[in-house]
Structures are given as structure tokens and as C-alpha cells.
Motif scaffolding. Structure first.
Motif, short mmCIF file in Angstrom:
data_model
loop_
_atom_site.label_atom_id
_atom_site.label_comp_id
_atom_site.label_asym_id
_atom_site.label_seq_id
_atom_site.Cartn_x
_atom_site.Cartn_y
_atom_site.Cartn_z
N VAL A 250 58.54 52.76 32.30
CA VAL A 250 57.81 53.47 33.45
C VAL A 250 56.65 54.55 32.95
N ARG A 251 57.02 55.22 32.29
CA ARG A 251 56.18 56.35 31.69
C ARG A 251 55.09 55.88 30.93
N ARG A 252 55.28 54.82 30.04
CA ARG A 252 54.02 54.01 29.48
C ARG A 252 53.26 53.32 30.42
N ALA A 253 53.74 52.70 31.58
CA ALA A 253 53.03 51.90 32.39
C ALA A 253 52.03 52.94 33.22
N ARG A 327 40.36 24.19 44.02
CA ARG A 327 39.47 23.23 44.47
C ARG A 327 38.52 22.62 43.43
N LEU A 328 38.06 23.63 42.85
CA LEU A 328 36.74 23.28 41.67
C LEU A 328 37.39 22.99 40.27
N GLY A 329 38.96 22.89 40.29
CA GLY A 329 39.49 22.80 38.96
C GLY A 329 39.14 23.49 37.88
N ILE A 330 39.26 24.78 38.12
CA ILE A 330 39.10 26.02 37.26
C ILE A 330 40.37 26.78 37.22
N PRO A 331 40.86 27.01 35.71
CA PRO A 331 42.08 27.56 35.58
C PRO A 331 42.08 29.04 36.05
N VAL A 332 43.08 29.90 36.26
CA VAL A 332 42.95 31.26 36.90
C VAL A 332 43.71 32.04 35.80
N LEU A 333 43.35 33.08 35.74
CA LEU A 333 43.92 34.31 35.10
C LEU A 333 44.21 35.27 36.07
N THR A 334 45.58 35.85 36.28
CA THR A 334 45.84 37.02 37.07
C THR A 334 46.27 38.08 35.87
N LEU A 335 45.82 39.37 36.37
CA LEU A 335 46.52 40.74 35.78
C LEU A 335 47.13 41.46 36.84
N VAL A 336 48.44 41.77 36.53
CA VAL A 336 49.38 42.17 37.42
C VAL A 336 49.33 43.80 37.06
N ASP A 337 49.08 44.56 37.95
CA ASP A 337 49.05 46.12 37.88
C ASP A 337 49.03 46.80 39.02
N THR A 338 50.14 47.25 39.71
CA THR A 338 50.00 48.02 41.09
C THR A 338 51.55 48.39 40.94
N PRO A 339 51.43 49.62 41.63
CA PRO A 339 52.76 50.13 41.79
C PRO A 339 53.36 49.83 43.14
N THR A 371 47.79 31.65 34.80
CA THR A 371 48.47 32.36 33.87
C THR A 371 48.38 33.78 34.32
N THR A 372 49.46 34.41 34.05
CA THR A 372 49.52 36.04 34.42
C THR A 372 49.94 36.70 33.25
N LEU A 373 49.46 37.65 33.27
CA LEU A 373 49.72 38.99 32.45
C LEU A 373 50.05 40.15 32.97
N VAL A 374 51.24 40.68 33.00
CA VAL A 374 51.53 42.24 33.65
C VAL A 374 51.10 43.05 32.46
N ILE A 375 50.04 44.06 33.23
CA ILE A 375 49.50 44.89 32.08
C ILE A 375 49.80 46.39 32.39
N GLY A 376 50.63 46.49 33.32
CA GLY A 376 50.90 48.04 33.62
C GLY A 376 52.26 47.96 34.45
N PRO A 396 53.44 45.15 25.92
CA PRO A 396 54.31 46.06 25.67
C PRO A 396 54.40 47.15 26.55
N ASP A 397 53.20 47.85 27.04
CA ASP A 397 53.44 48.97 27.89
C ASP A 397 53.32 48.61 29.59
N SER A 398 54.25 47.65 29.75
CA SER A 398 54.17 47.43 31.16
C SER A 398 55.90 47.43 31.67
N TYR A 399 55.98 47.29 32.83
CA TYR A 399 57.51 47.21 33.63
C TYR A 399 57.01 46.37 34.89
#
Length: 445
Positions: A250-253, A327-339, A371-376, A396-399
Motif C-alpha cells: 500500500v505504501r509503495r502504491a 468496432r475498429l478491431g484495435i487492441p486495448v491497453l488499460t492502466l489501473v490506478d485509483t483508490p 491487456t491490463t496493467l495495475v500500475i498503482g 511491483p509497486d502496486s496492490y
């Protein structure tokens, strides 16, 4: 007021040199003075033609824009206020049909006052024709990028303009459903501008005329590059090594120096463009970044939380982005970072639950890979809504937690001293999430 460009002037502004080819015009027999026999209508059309050199209020054709071929639909406001009549509808329908036949994106360059009064309800019903053509083009997986010029009002704004996938606006243009002669006398004119539409999330960006070709070129290039391969997981940018305890995670994130979404997007994309707003009156520029970019030579869409509590407009904008990419056939990247999701009274009045549900649905229904990466911080359902089932990774610095440890302790009626042990019990560290099967793996630097 923005400078009013004629149809062929705006075509020359955006099209590569000598690349515009006008489409054949559908022929329609017309009764004297039009379908309603409106006295003097033929004379009005003749004078409009003499002034502008055009035979109708739209000029349709194909052109290269930065090397990408597209169908251009340019309105001539000098021809009866760029109004839509039956012959306008014929040209628009033919242009959209050509786009589908040749798999081309559509770029409406709109400047119109709305439907043509001299043709009555027959003119108004052209909006239904336009809407149908737009739907068919959307179902065919082809992009529609509108440029709204001065003025864009009435049904033209409500179909060709606001109904496009991406809306670019010329600064200073009058843009709104109600034109200047029909809105309330005490209405604030600033509400009917391109700037106001961007602020309200109804348009994506203001683009000066001299930058229009470059902007359209980027958008067309990005939105016509399809791919079935998932977006690669971004490299971790923050602290290496894994946390020893749940509270360490938690502290690192929560550390102020930890890289946020903008840093990840800058490192991942060589160039990117943003979409703005949820199309129902809201934006969340401080909580959610959405758009399309180039990663290793191909287009990837992105929706990224910024470390703040995400507002309903942010969730709706992300859902809009994911559906468009799908609809357009484009891959998606999502970044998760919210309390977590914003939980104030304003968020509830803006239908926070419905907005989060809409994003869960968009992710679940997507056929394009996500594709999702939790960054915080991964705070509860407000974070999970943006995460790809089966393809979520953790820095590594996420939860990632069902609820913040402080709130969990409060719900369980534990004293403040029990917050840190509660964090351990929740098993929220990246390595815990891998062991639990919540995430696929931990991103490396």
C-alpha cells in the motif's frame, strides 16, 4: 466567430495535393419549386449556385489525407446555409455507400444550419437517412471522424457531427443543436461554441485550421490500423522488488514519486491522440486518460486511470473508447490506478453505479483483446471495472484489493492499529495476486 471556409477550400485544406476525386452525383427529378411547390425555391437554388459554383449544399469525394484515403463530405454553407434537402440526402447516402464498398473511413466536414425549410418534413427526414448510413458504416467497422466548422447546428450537428466516432472542432465555431435564430433570447451564447462542446465532452479537441490536415492524418492513420494481437504488457517503471507485507504494498502504491499513467503512456507510445468526454455532458480529464497511440508500429487504444478517484464521466469515456476500439478491431491497453470510484454526492447524482456497470459491460463484451496493467492502487470495483478478465498484470509497486485496508478495518470495527495486519489478511501484494490467480504475472522493468 471562426472564418467560414467554402466547401472546396476546406477540402484543399485537408486533402493531399491533387488527390481529391469528386463522386458522381445521384440524379433526382424535381418538381417546380421543389416537393412542396415553395414559391421562389428554384430561384433561391439558382442564386445559391451562382454564388458558390455548387449545385448542392455538399461536395462529396475521395482524397488522400496524409497518405490515407478517405471519403470527404464537405458542406457549402453559402448554398442555402448548408441545409439538408432531398438531393443532399442522396449525395450523403451515395458517399457512405461508396465508403463501405471500398472500405474507407468517412470524414464529414460540417457547416450547416440544419434542414431545408423549403422542403418541409421531407427535408427533416433526411436526418433518418443519414443516421441509417452512419449506423451501417459503423457496423462495417469503418471510422467516422467529423470536423465541425462554423456554424454546425440543428440536425447536421445531431447526426453527422455529434454522431461521429471522433469530433474535431474549429476554434470559435458556433456548434450546438439550437441555431442562433431559434434559441431563447436570454441564452448564453458561450454555451453554443466549439469550446463549450469540448468542455462538455461532446467534442474531442479544438484544432486550428492550419493544423487540421496533420490532425486528421494522425487520426486516420491510427483508426485504420487493425490488429488481432493483444497489446504487449508495458514495462514496469517504478520500484523494483516485491513488498514484504501488505502494508508495504500500500505504501509503495501511494508514494508520491511513483510513476503515474502519463509516464507509462509516454514510455509506451511513440505518438498518441486523446479522446475527450463521455458524450452525455461529462469529462474526467484528471481521472481517466483515453485515446489511441502507436506502439512498435501498430495502433493500440488506451484507457488509463491517473491515481485519483475516478468520476462517472471517466468510466463512461473509457467504455466509449473500448467500444470504438472493438468496432475498429484495435487492441486495448488499460492502466489501473485509483483508490476507488468517486463516492461523493455529485458522483451519485451522475449515476456512478450505472457508469461503472457500463464499463464492466464494455470490457466483458469486447471481442478485441484487452491487456491490463495495475500500475498503482487497485481500489475495489472502481478499479476492477477497467481490468481485463484473464489478462491483467501487476507492477511491483502496486496492490489490488477488494477494499482499502483502512475501510476494511473500519467495517470490521477494528482499531486503527489493526489496519496494517488487515492489509496482510487481504492478500493484496502483487505476488499474492499471482498466487490467487487474480493476475497473470508481475511486469518486469
Amino acid at each position: 466567430m471562426a472564418d467560414r471556409l467554402h466547401a472546396r477550400e476546406v477540402i484543399a485544406l485537408v486533402a493531399d495535393d491533387a488527390s481529391f476525386v469528386e463522386l458522381p452525383h445521384p440524379e433526382r427529378d424535381s418538381a417546380p419549386d421543389g416537393p412542396l411547390g415553395w414559391r421562389g425555391y428554384d430561384g433561391s437554388r439558382l442564386r445559391a449556385s451562382e454564388r458558390t459554383g455548387e449545385e448542392e449544399s455538399v461536395v462529396c469525394g475521395t482524397a488522400l489525407v496524409g497518405g490515407t484515403r478517405a471519403v470527404l463530405i464537405a458542406f457549402e454553407f453559402g448554398f442555402l446555409g448548408g441545409s439538408l434537402g432531398e438531393r443532399t440526402g442522396d449525395r450523403l447516402e451515395a458517399a457512405y455507400a461508396h465508403a463501405r464498398a471500398y472500405r474507407l473511413p468517412v470524414v464529414p466536414l460540417v457547416a450547416t444550419g440544419g434542414s431545408r425549410m423549403q422542403e418541409g418534413m421531407l427535408a427533416l427526414t433526411q436526418l433518418q437517412r443519414v443516421a441509417r448510413q452512419s449506423v451501417l458504416t459503423r457496423e462495417a467497422g469503418l471510422a467516422q471522424i467529423a470536423v465541425v466548422r462554423d456554424p454546425t447546428t440543428g440536425g447536421g450537428w445531431a447526426t453527422l457531427g455529434a454522431g461521429a466516432d471522433v469530433v474535431l472542432a474549429l476554434p470559435g465555431a458556433q456548434v450546438g443543436f439550437a441555431g442562433s435564430r431559434v434559441r431563447p433570447a436570454d441564452a448564453d451564447p458561450a454555451a453554443y461554441t466549439a469550446e463549450a462542446q469540448v468542455a462538455a465532452g461532446a467534442a474531442d479537441a479544438l484544432v486550428p485550421p492550419e493544423e487540421l490536415r496533420a490532425a486528421l492524418s494522425r487520426w486516420l492513420r491510427l483508426l485504420t490500423a487493425t490488429s488481432k494481437a493483444p497489446a504487449p504488457v508495458p514495462a514496469a517503471l517504478g520500484a523494483a522488488g516485491l513488498p514484504a507485507t501488505g502494508w508495504d504494498a500500500v505504501r509503495r502504491a501511494r508514494a508520491a514519486e511513483r510513476p503515474r499513467a502519463a509516464s507509462y503512456l509516454d514510455a509506451y507510445f511513440t505518438d498518441r491522440v486523446a479522446i475527450c468526454g463521455d458524450r452525455v455532458g461529462g469529462t474526467d480529464p484528471d481521472g481517466m486518460l483515453c485515446g489511441f497511440g502507436t506502439h512498435e508500429g501498430r495502433t493500440v487504444a488506451y484507457a488509463a486511470q491517473t491515481g485519483t478517484a475516478t468520476r462517472p464521466a471517466g468510466y463512461r469515456t473509457a467504455a466509449r473508447l473500448i467500444r470504438l476500439a472493438d468496432r475498429l478491431g484495435i487492441p486495448v491497453l488499460t492502466l489501473v490506478d485509483t483508490p476507488g470510484a468517486a463516492n461523493d454526492a455529485a458522483a451519485e447524482r451522475q449515476a456512478a453505479g450505472g457508469a461503472i456497470a457500463d464499463l464492466f459491460t464494455a470490457v466483458a463484451a469486447a471481442r478485441t483483446p484487452v491487456t491490463t496493467l495495475v500500475i498503482g492502487e487497485g481500489g475495489s470495483g472502481g478499479a476492477l471495472a477497467l481490468a481485463a478478465p484473464g489478462n491483467t498484470w501487476a507492477a511491483p509497486d502496486s496492490y489490488f484489493s477488494v477494499i482499502a485496508p483502512e475501510l476494511a478495518a473500519a467495517i470490521l470495527k477494528r482499531p486503527a492499529a489493526e489496519v496494517e495486519p488487515t492489509a496482510d489478511q487481504l492478500r493484496i501484494r502483487p505476488q499474492d495476486l499471482v498466487e490467487l490467480g487474480v493476475v497473470r504475472g508481475i511486469a518486469s522493468a
